[in-house]
Scaffold this motif. Structure first.
Motif: not given
Length: 269
Positions: A12-27, A47-50
């Protein structure tokens, strides 16, 4: 396929809003689930990362706020995703440092315990770095086709460094270099200026605690203010300067921090 499976293996691979595990979210998450009998299933979920997707992240994965504004949040697909991964071992590139922690964090926000204690984790980046060494000896063998005798003696290492650089310039002449985000760093030429631009233009202090961002602004490269402009932080959190000056940081780092802090006084005048 030479890989023998006892359990399903989910690449699996993720695309995210950034690289901070605590603050960023999966897209987006894409999964290829290989089964022990050779069959496989694929699933792609967006998904919508909100939270807003930073432009620098969108430029990497091509997903913008407008692309996800009408999509459901992670919460809506969490149970489906958890069931799909049930009993699977996990594999991917850099998953141990990033993708798995990010995925676990998203599940925990929805009160779903994505237990990895009984799962095998296979990280192809880790294997790559272990097998293709990034030492001077390995570089000397790769570029110069020679074995480095007397490695770690100053004379042998210096000569090897020189030969490696000459070979790199010859091998990559006129090749464009990009960073991990796809941003161009320059073109390899047979002159020191171009090689400097590729090697160290983003460096502010020698320890790498501060770097230049894509706009040429000095930002923190560690801790809770990572990627935040240093001047902004020093103005809003002046005590942070004192904390760093008292802390166990190199003198060069403290000197650079002081130089940047003095800029704020100039701007106030």
């Amino acid at each position: 396929m030479n890989l023998k499976l006892k359990n399903p293996l989910a690449f699996f691979d993720l695309e995210t809003t950034g690289t901070n595990v605590s603050n960023d979210r999966i897209i987006e998450i894409h999964i290829i689930k290989m089964k022990p009998n050779g069959e496989h299933e694929e699933k792609n979920l967006r998904v919508n990362p909100q939270i807003p997707i930073p432009e620098e992240s969108s430029l990497i994965h091509g997903i913008y706020d407008k692309d996800v504004k009408d999509l459901p949040p992670f919460k809506a697909i969490a149970k489906e995703l958890h069931k799909f991964l049930e009993g699977c071992d996990l594999s991917g590139f850099n998953i141990i440092r990033f993708d798995v922690p990010m995925l676990v964090e998203e599940f925990l926000r929805e009160n779903i315990d994505f237990d990895i204690s009984n799962r095998k984790l296979v990280d192809s980046q880790k294997i790559f770095h272990l097998m293709e060494k990034r030492t001077l000896s390995a570089a000397y063998e790769f570029y110069c086709k020679k074995s480095l005798e007397d490695a770690h003696s100053a004379e042998a290492d210096t000569r090897a460094c020189m030969e490696v650089l000459f070979a790199q310039v010859e091998k990559y002449q006129d090749r464009q270099v990009v960073d991990t985000k796809g941003n161009p760093l320059g073109t390899i030429k047979g002159d020191v200026n171009s090689l400097h631009n590729i090697s160290s233009t983003k460096m502010v202090d020698l320890a790498g605690r501060f770097v230049f961002n894509d706009q040429g602004v000095e930002v923190f490269n560690f801790g809770k203010f990572k990627n935040r402009p240093i001047l902004d932080v020093l103005q809003s959190e002046p005590a942070y300067y004192d904390w760093m000056m008292r802390g166990d940081f190199p003198l060069d780092t403290k000197r650079k921090l002081t130089e940047i802090r003095l800029k704020s006084f100039k701007y106030k005048r």
